[in-house]
Design an enzyme around this catalytic site. Sequence first.
Site, PDB file in Angstrom:
ATOM      1  N   LYS A  93       0.809  -1.220   0.000  1.00 37.20           N
ATOM      2  CA  LYS A  93       0.000   0.000   0.000  1.00 37.20           C
ATOM      3  C   LYS A  93       0.842   1.268   0.000  1.00 37.20           C
ATOM      4  O   LYS A  93       0.477   2.272  -0.615  1.00 37.20           O
ATOM      5  CB  LYS A  93      -0.967  -0.019   1.181  1.00 37.20           C
ATOM      6  CG  LYS A  93      -1.991  -1.145   1.114  1.00 37.20           C
ATOM      7  CD  LYS A  93      -2.902  -1.148   2.329  1.00 37.20           C
ATOM      8  CE  LYS A  93      -3.930  -2.270   2.260  1.00 37.20           C
ATOM      9  NZ  LYS A  93      -3.327  -3.607   2.342  1.00 37.20           N
ATOM     10  N   LYS A 135      -2.583   0.448   9.017  1.00 34.12           N
ATOM     11  CA  LYS A 135      -2.998  -0.494   7.988  1.00 34.12           C
ATOM     12  C   LYS A 135      -1.809  -1.305   7.478  1.00 34.12           C
ATOM     13  O   LYS A 135      -0.760  -0.742   7.136  1.00 34.12           O
ATOM     14  CB  LYS A 135      -3.633   0.272   6.820  1.00 34.12           C
ATOM     15  CG  LYS A 135      -4.318  -0.578   5.780  1.00 34.12           C
ATOM     16  CD  LYS A 135      -4.826   0.293   4.631  1.00 34.12           C
ATOM     17  CE  LYS A 135      -5.890   1.260   5.078  1.00 34.12           C
ATOM     18  NZ  LYS A 135      -6.423   2.031   3.926  1.00 34.12           N
ATOM     19  N   GLY A 141      -9.079  -7.351   2.980  1.00 34.33           N
ATOM     20  CA  GLY A 141     -10.124  -8.045   3.713  1.00 34.33           C
ATOM     21  C   GLY A 141     -10.252  -7.601   5.158  1.00 34.33           C
ATOM     22  O   GLY A 141     -10.774  -8.323   5.992  1.00 34.33           O
ATOM     23  N   GLY A 142      -9.767  -6.368   5.464  1.00 32.20           N
ATOM     24  CA  GLY A 142      -9.883  -5.880   6.830  1.00 32.20           C
ATOM     25  C   GLY A 142      -8.842  -6.428   7.780  1.00 32.20           C
ATOM     26  O   GLY A 142      -8.822  -6.086   8.956  1.00 32.20           O
ATOM     27  N   HIS A 185     -17.226   3.673   1.270  1.00 32.81           N
ATOM     28  CA  HIS A 185     -16.228   2.816   0.627  1.00 32.81           C
ATOM     29  C   HIS A 185     -16.770   2.476  -0.758  1.00 32.81           C
ATOM     30  O   HIS A 185     -17.705   1.694  -0.894  1.00 32.81           O
ATOM     31  CB  HIS A 185     -16.032   1.549   1.461  1.00 32.81           C
ATOM     32  CG  HIS A 185     -15.068   0.567   0.869  1.00 32.81           C
ATOM     33  ND1 HIS A 185     -13.987   0.068   1.557  1.00 32.81           N
ATOM     34  CD2 HIS A 185     -15.026  -0.026  -0.358  1.00 32.81           C
ATOM     35  CE1 HIS A 185     -13.325  -0.777   0.776  1.00 32.81           C
ATOM     36  NE2 HIS A 185     -13.950  -0.853  -0.383  1.00 32.81           N
ATOM     37  N   HIS A 212     -14.091  -3.486   9.788  1.00 35.34           N
ATOM     38  CA  HIS A 212     -13.469  -3.129   8.503  1.00 35.34           C
ATOM     39  C   HIS A 212     -13.665  -4.216   7.445  1.00 35.34           C
ATOM     40  O   HIS A 212     -12.954  -4.249   6.442  1.00 35.34           O
ATOM     41  CB  HIS A 212     -11.975  -2.836   8.663  1.00 35.34           C
ATOM     42  CG  HIS A 212     -11.656  -1.879   9.766  1.00 35.34           C
ATOM     43  ND1 HIS A 212     -12.137  -0.599   9.788  1.00 35.34           N
ATOM     44  CD2 HIS A 212     -10.937  -2.034  10.911  1.00 35.34           C
ATOM     45  CE1 HIS A 212     -11.718   0.005  10.882  1.00 35.34           C
ATOM     46  NE2 HIS A 212     -10.996  -0.849  11.588  1.00 35.34           N
ATOM     47  N   GLU A 252      -9.945   0.743  -4.908  1.00 33.29           N
ATOM     48  CA  GLU A 252     -10.816   1.169  -3.821  1.00 33.29           C
ATOM     49  C   GLU A 252     -10.597   2.644  -3.503  1.00 33.29           C
ATOM     50  O   GLU A 252      -9.459   3.104  -3.410  1.00 33.29           O
ATOM     51  CB  GLU A 252     -10.565   0.321  -2.575  1.00 33.29           C
ATOM     52  CG  GLU A 252     -10.855  -1.161  -2.801  1.00 33.29           C
ATOM     53  CD  GLU A 252     -10.766  -1.974  -1.519  1.00 33.29           C
ATOM     54  OE1 GLU A 252     -10.200  -1.473  -0.523  1.00 33.29           O
ATOM     55  OE2 GLU A 252     -11.266  -3.114  -1.510  1.00 33.29           O
ATOM     56  N   ARG A 269      -6.569  -8.744  -7.321  1.00 27.87           N
ATOM     57  CA  ARG A 269      -7.204 -10.057  -7.439  1.00 27.87           C
ATOM     58  C   ARG A 269      -8.677  -9.849  -7.719  1.00 27.87           C
ATOM     59  O   ARG A 269      -9.167  -8.715  -7.753  1.00 27.87           O
ATOM     60  CB  ARG A 269      -7.049 -10.830  -6.121  1.00 27.87           C
ATOM     61  CG  ARG A 269      -7.633 -10.095  -4.915  1.00 27.87           C
ATOM     62  CD  ARG A 269      -7.507 -10.881  -3.635  1.00 27.87           C
ATOM     63  NE  ARG A 269      -7.797 -10.082  -2.449  1.00 27.87           N
ATOM     64  CZ  ARG A 269      -9.002  -9.856  -1.951  1.00 27.87           C
ATOM     65  NH1 ARG A 269     -10.063 -10.368  -2.557  1.00 27.87           N
ATOM     66  NH2 ARG A 269      -9.171  -9.129  -0.873  1.00 27.87           N
TER      67      ARG A 269
END
Length: 641
Positions: A93, A135, A141-142, A185, A212, A252, A269
Amino acid sequence: MGIRTVAVCSDVDSNSMHRMLADEAYVIGPAASQESYLRMDRIVDVALKSGSQAIHPGYGFLSENTEFAELCEKSGLIFIGPPASAIRDMGIKSTSKEIMFKAGVPIIEGYFGNDQSIKRLKDEAKKIGYPVMIKAVRGGGGKGMRIARDESEFESQLDSAKREALKSFADDVVLIEKFVETPRHVEVQIFGDMHGNYVYLFERDCSVQRRHQKIIEEAPGPGISTSERKKLGESAVLAASAVNYVGAGTVEFIMDRNHNFYFMEMNTRLQVEHPVSEMITSTDLVEWQIKVAAGERLPKLQEEIHLNGHSFEARIYAEDPSNNFMPGSGHLKYLKTPKPSEHIRIETGVKEGDDVSVYYDPMIAKLVVWGPDRNSALRKLQTALSEYNIAGLNTNVNFLMVLSRHPEFKAGNVHTDFISEHYDELFSRNSITDQLLCEAAFAIVRHNKNNYNTADQYPAFGVGTGQRVNHNYSMKLKLQHGHESTDVLITYQGIEQIVVQINDKSYSVSNASNEPDGEIQFCNIDGTMHKSKIIVDNNRIYLFTTNGSYELQIPLPKFFSASVSGESSKGADSPMPGVVEKIFVKEGDKVNEGDPLVVMIAMKMEFVIKAPNSGVINKILFKPGDTVDKNVSLIEFQATV
């Protein structure tokens, strides 16, 4: 497509649905994902041994792992996903934020550096300003995400995020960014091929979440204008082209109240919620993945992709929403779903009789619906949820029904704090009515008649048809619904004719159908016919209605129970089945109320169990790596006065 399939599984999944659906299947290790589904070498060995040409990595585990994509390429296997370079650039990220900034895609301010010392991270959080989001730089997937609302909780949240990230992605590097309050989101499905073509298949709104993690998704996003949709799509394509992306991906965005949007991350993915995009574009994205991985051009260009209608996906989880969505496990004693059709899809990996284990994600299924507009699709979702009937373990189906009927959700006013904002309405107590108690009482009567066994010394409902000579037989029962208990008096008036007394009211109940006895029950209550689906299983009665499901229990005599409940444990109990990950204390330690005692892992999520009060640790009953059941005492200690 005429492609033979090979599945891999852990030993606890040896009888799983995905293994049975494959043409070939191989067990690659024990339950722990680090020894099975994350073992790249074993998966590649199976692929080569079976003569496979390509590997589809699915939704999680190794689907965004650079090393696995490279290993596939080195082994002469096609990785059905983006090139390793794109996974590296967008999967980390911190790197992806820098790339997006240079490409002109709007981003949220934060710290994405390599210095991972606690002091540096804490200093950067202070510069950004609380609250901040911690993060994990890998995965999604949180997992590995925590919010620190002030400096006092930063280190504990950082430690928790790092442990969970290491467990899920084998990497505990994190980034820090400003936490946007009550955002939406919104994500965009993109696709690229090896010939430089890129398309977007419109946006999905995944705002309603817990921990999340998404609960319900829809496409397109409610309230998003055509021009905003175009900007979102073009920004997502810009993001993908910046890293020469190939295959399916999801960009996202965080969207604020004014519909300004900022790049959050890219999932390299296929997403769990991809079916809603398929439903509104009439596409098969897995087929697209395979064709693109084989070197073909995209099946459609942008001008050929049209948005049609509206779609929802509800994730069916084995969890207890009333207990902070605590994940659960257990036996799927009863499972009936809505009838699949062109506009109703059920994607699942379990069937009736299967066990949901503690080792993996608690998702049981995805329920996907389509309608020509949002309102019709939502009504279809509500009906389908009422037909999704499960007994044997806790699920979130009732919660999803309440959520889908909430006025603000129906209006499309969604954001990531939706559940906490509307908590009181979403978790209002659902009391049992006299009508439902009458239906349950009648189901017991029918069960007695059809299942009476004279050889059973201790039948739960041992009265047969209830017929007696010269008097009417009566039976007293106590029916429990959660913490609510009701005394019910059943008086037989004839074959399948009874009077049910609840408190000071009496109801005449009789059979209203000549159909053979089954799950669907028709009964008259004071002259009004009621139809319901009811399952009687030993001392439990499950009622499935259009307003949700209800589980009633008849308390058994103490001699029926293997153990009689006594005082609650004077220590810390496991809130769910799981694996002990870490123990913070040792025998003899003094602890204060709220101090962390044990970390448990269940369904790939981490839970910290804290001291219920102050005291001294007397005994530690388990060690890291042990598997424990729900409500088991983990630590005993002497409370201080």
